[in-house]
Design a protein around this motif. Structure first.
Motif, short mmCIF file in Angstrom:
data_model
loop_
_atom_site.label_atom_id
_atom_site.label_comp_id
_atom_site.label_asym_id
_atom_site.label_seq_id
_atom_site.Cartn_x
_atom_site.Cartn_y
_atom_site.Cartn_z
N LYS A 355 0.84 -1.21 0.00
CA LYS A 355 0.00 0.00 0.00
C LYS A 355 0.87 1.26 0.00
N ARG A 356 1.92 1.25 0.82
CA ARG A 356 2.81 2.42 0.87
C ARG A 356 3.55 2.61 -0.45
N ILE A 357 4.04 1.52 -1.00
CA ILE A 357 4.77 1.61 -2.26
C ILE A 357 3.87 2.13 -3.37
N ALA A 358 2.63 1.64 -3.40
CA ALA A 358 1.69 2.08 -4.43
C ALA A 358 1.42 3.58 -4.31
N PHE A 359 1.28 4.06 -3.07
CA PHE A 359 1.04 5.49 -2.87
C PHE A 359 2.25 6.30 -3.33
N ALA A 360 3.44 5.84 -2.99
CA ALA A 360 4.64 6.55 -3.42
C ALA A 360 4.73 6.60 -4.94
N ARG A 361 4.35 5.53 -5.60
CA ARG A 361 4.41 5.50 -7.07
C ARG A 361 3.50 6.55 -7.70
N THR A 362 2.40 6.86 -7.04
CA THR A 362 1.51 7.89 -7.58
C THR A 362 2.11 9.29 -7.45
N ASN A 363 3.21 9.39 -6.72
CA ASN A 363 3.85 10.69 -6.50
C ASN A 363 5.26 10.75 -7.08
N MET A 364 5.52 9.94 -8.10
CA MET A 364 6.80 10.04 -8.80
C MET A 364 6.86 11.37 -9.54
N TYR A 365 8.08 11.88 -9.70
CA TYR A 365 8.26 13.21 -10.28
C TYR A 365 7.67 13.33 -11.68
N ASP A 366 7.77 12.29 -12.48
CA ASP A 366 7.23 12.40 -13.84
C ASP A 366 5.71 12.60 -13.82
N LYS A 367 5.04 11.99 -12.84
CA LYS A 367 3.59 12.19 -12.71
C LYS A 367 3.28 13.61 -12.25
N HIS A 368 4.07 14.11 -11.31
CA HIS A 368 3.86 15.50 -10.86
C HIS A 368 4.11 16.49 -11.99
N ILE A 369 5.12 16.21 -12.79
CA ILE A 369 5.42 17.12 -13.91
C ILE A 369 4.27 17.15 -14.90
N SER A 370 3.64 16.02 -15.14
CA SER A 370 2.47 15.99 -16.02
C SER A 370 1.32 16.80 -15.44
N THR A 371 1.10 16.66 -14.13
CA THR A 371 0.04 17.43 -13.47
C THR A 371 0.33 18.91 -13.53
N ILE A 372 1.56 19.29 -13.23
CA ILE A 372 1.95 20.70 -13.26
C ILE A 372 1.83 21.26 -14.68
N ALA A 373 2.20 20.46 -15.66
CA ALA A 373 2.11 20.89 -17.05
C ALA A 373 0.68 21.25 -17.43
N ASN A 374 -0.27 20.45 -16.96
CA ASN A 374 -1.68 20.74 -17.28
C ASN A 374 -2.10 22.10 -16.74
N HIS A 375 -1.63 22.42 -15.53
CA HIS A 375 -1.98 23.72 -14.94
C HIS A 375 -1.24 24.87 -15.64
N ILE A 376 0.03 24.63 -15.97
CA ILE A 376 0.80 25.67 -16.66
C ILE A 376 0.21 25.95 -18.04
N GLY A 377 -0.38 24.92 -18.63
CA GLY A 377 -0.98 25.06 -19.96
C GLY A 377 -2.01 26.18 -20.01
N SER A 378 -2.81 26.30 -18.96
CA SER A 378 -3.83 27.35 -18.93
C SER A 378 -3.19 28.73 -18.85
N ILE A 379 -2.04 28.81 -18.14
CA ILE A 379 -1.32 30.09 -18.06
C ILE A 379 -0.72 30.44 -19.43
N SER A 380 -0.21 29.42 -20.10
CA SER A 380 0.40 29.62 -21.41
C SER A 380 -0.62 30.18 -22.41
N LYS A 381 -1.83 29.63 -22.36
CA LYS A 381 -2.89 30.12 -23.27
C LYS A 381 -3.23 31.57 -22.98
N ALA A 382 -3.27 31.91 -21.69
CA ALA A 382 -3.62 33.28 -21.31
C ALA A 382 -2.54 34.28 -21.75
N LYS A 383 -1.28 33.85 -21.77
CA LYS A 383 -0.18 34.73 -22.15
C LYS A 383 -0.07 34.89 -23.66
N SER A 384 -0.52 33.86 -24.40
CA SER A 384 -0.35 33.88 -25.87
C SER A 384 -1.47 34.66 -26.55
#
Length: 384
Positions: A355-384
């Motif tokens: 259970k602990r290992i599975a939770f940690a896997r959901t928080n790997m950096y590549d997954k966080h970067i994908s999540t962050i990218a989705n949020h940054i995407g909305s900022i990028s549209k607003a700036k362009s």
């Protein structure tokens, strides 16, 4: 869909590159692996001079570069004349940007010292502010000025930046894929081994409680990874007599092993030998105020039980972190430690480890970067 790929990213960090990795170091590596050209701005030399700004390959990844720079004005102005310091810093930042081979798409700031005001960077760049520690000084709150978006590892930190009226999102501490093993779960060691990692020079370690736990358990081996001498540390530390005395005491204890700093690959391998992990900070002094710790995800990737002072982000997840309920003192931590160690087979049951290992896997950096990218995407549209 917006992706963090093929971007030029400048990371602002108050801590330099070294053997000990914090969030900003891990993000730099993972963003480079994702195909971005990443520039990690090391802290400036505190000596005034005219040394040229230097950009060099990190040797860590072909897409990751270090920027070394020496100020042409006294660093002490930051403490005595901050307006004048920032006046000179504006010109210094322009020099840094001119030295880079391509325009910066994203300025990603972990800078709580407010060394590099985000307003000083090109308006076309997306400015990400990413505080991972409590903003304890006024400068830390001012450091968000000029940001387009804020991410943090605790809701407590995000609440302190509400006044900015910016898009703000909780993103857990991340963990590198290096911390996972196919056969990470092991049987109980004899003697039992308890791991601790991090900067042992930190003033916010609850030294009395930690020494009490170690002294009460002579049959347990406590293995520590992290700097215990200033020369080992790229993230600072306590050089006062009390800090030196604490380290000397640890060195003298027969059931303590001080490994010193270790590269991420080595640390990841070593943590898997442990039966349990101990976190022991004084919440009242702690730079994170007991809200979240980067090391928790690294420990969790092994599957082993974590025994800790109170950590608010995990208060509703008893299977992940065994913690005391008190916020103002750690008096009950030795009692909790003994309880868990006496029942180690229960707390390290295979189902709980998975259970602990599975939770940690959901928080790997590549997954966080994908999540962050989705949020940054909305900022990028607003700036362009």
């Amino acid at each position: 869909m917006y992706k963090l790929e093929n971007k030029t990213i400048l990371i602002l960090s108050p801590e330099g590159w070294g053997a000990m990795f914090l969030s900003k170091h891990h993000y730099a590596v993972e963003l480079a692996k994702a195909g971005n050209t990443v520039y990690f701005l090391n802290p400036p030399s505190v000596l005034a001079g005219s040394k040229k700004i230097q950009i060099r390959n990190s040797g860590v990844h072909e897409n990751l570069f270090f920027i070394e720079h020496q100020l042409a004005f006294p660093f002490r102005l930051r403490f005595h004349a901050i307006s004048l310091f920032h006046f000179f810093m504006r010109g210094h930042i322009r020099k840094i940007l001119r030295s880079m081979p391509a325009p910066v798409d994203i300025v990603w700031s972990f800078d709580l010292l407010h060394l590099y005001p985000l307003d000083f960077f090109d308006k076309s760049s997306i400015k990400v502010f990413h505080p991972v520690d409590e903003p304890l000084q006024p400068a830390a709150l001012k450091a968000a000025a000029g940001a387009d978006i804020i991410f943090s590892v605790t809701n407590e930190i995000l609440n302190k930046y509400k006044f900015c009226n910016l898009p703000s999102f909780f993103v857990h501490h991340g963990v590198s894929p290096l911390f996972f093993r196919e056969n990470g779960m092991v049987v109980k060691n004899d003697p039992v081994k308890v791991g601790l990692s991090g900067n042992l020079l930190r003033k916010d370690i609850d030294r009395n409680i930690l020494l009490t736990i170690i002294q009460q358990n002579p049959q347990i081996v406590f293995e520590c990874w992290g700097s215990y001498e200033v020369k080992q540390s790229n993230i600072g530390g306590d050089t006062e007599l009390s800090g030196i005395a604490f380290i000397d005491t640890l060195k003298s204890m027969p059931n303590v092993i001080l490994h010193g700093t270790a590269k991420t690959e080595k640390l990841a391998m070593e943590l898997h030998r442990m039966d349990a992990f101990l976190i022991c900070y004084d919440v009242n002094k702690d730079q994170s105020r007991g809200t979240n710790y980067h090391k928790i995800m690294e420990y969790m990737a092994t599957g082993k039980v974590i025994i800790s002072n109170n950590v608010t982000t995990f208060k509703d997840y008893p299977d992940y972190v065994q913690m005391i309920p008190e916020r103002n003192n750690n008096d009950q931590l030795p009692v909790l430690f003994n309880k868990v160690i006496r029942n180690l087979e229960t707390y390290n049951d295979i189902s709980l480890q998975k259970k602990r290992i599975a939770f940690a896997r959901t928080n790997m950096y590549d997954k966080h970067i994908s999540t962050i990218a989705n949020h940054i995407g909305s900022i990028s549209k607003a700036k362009s």
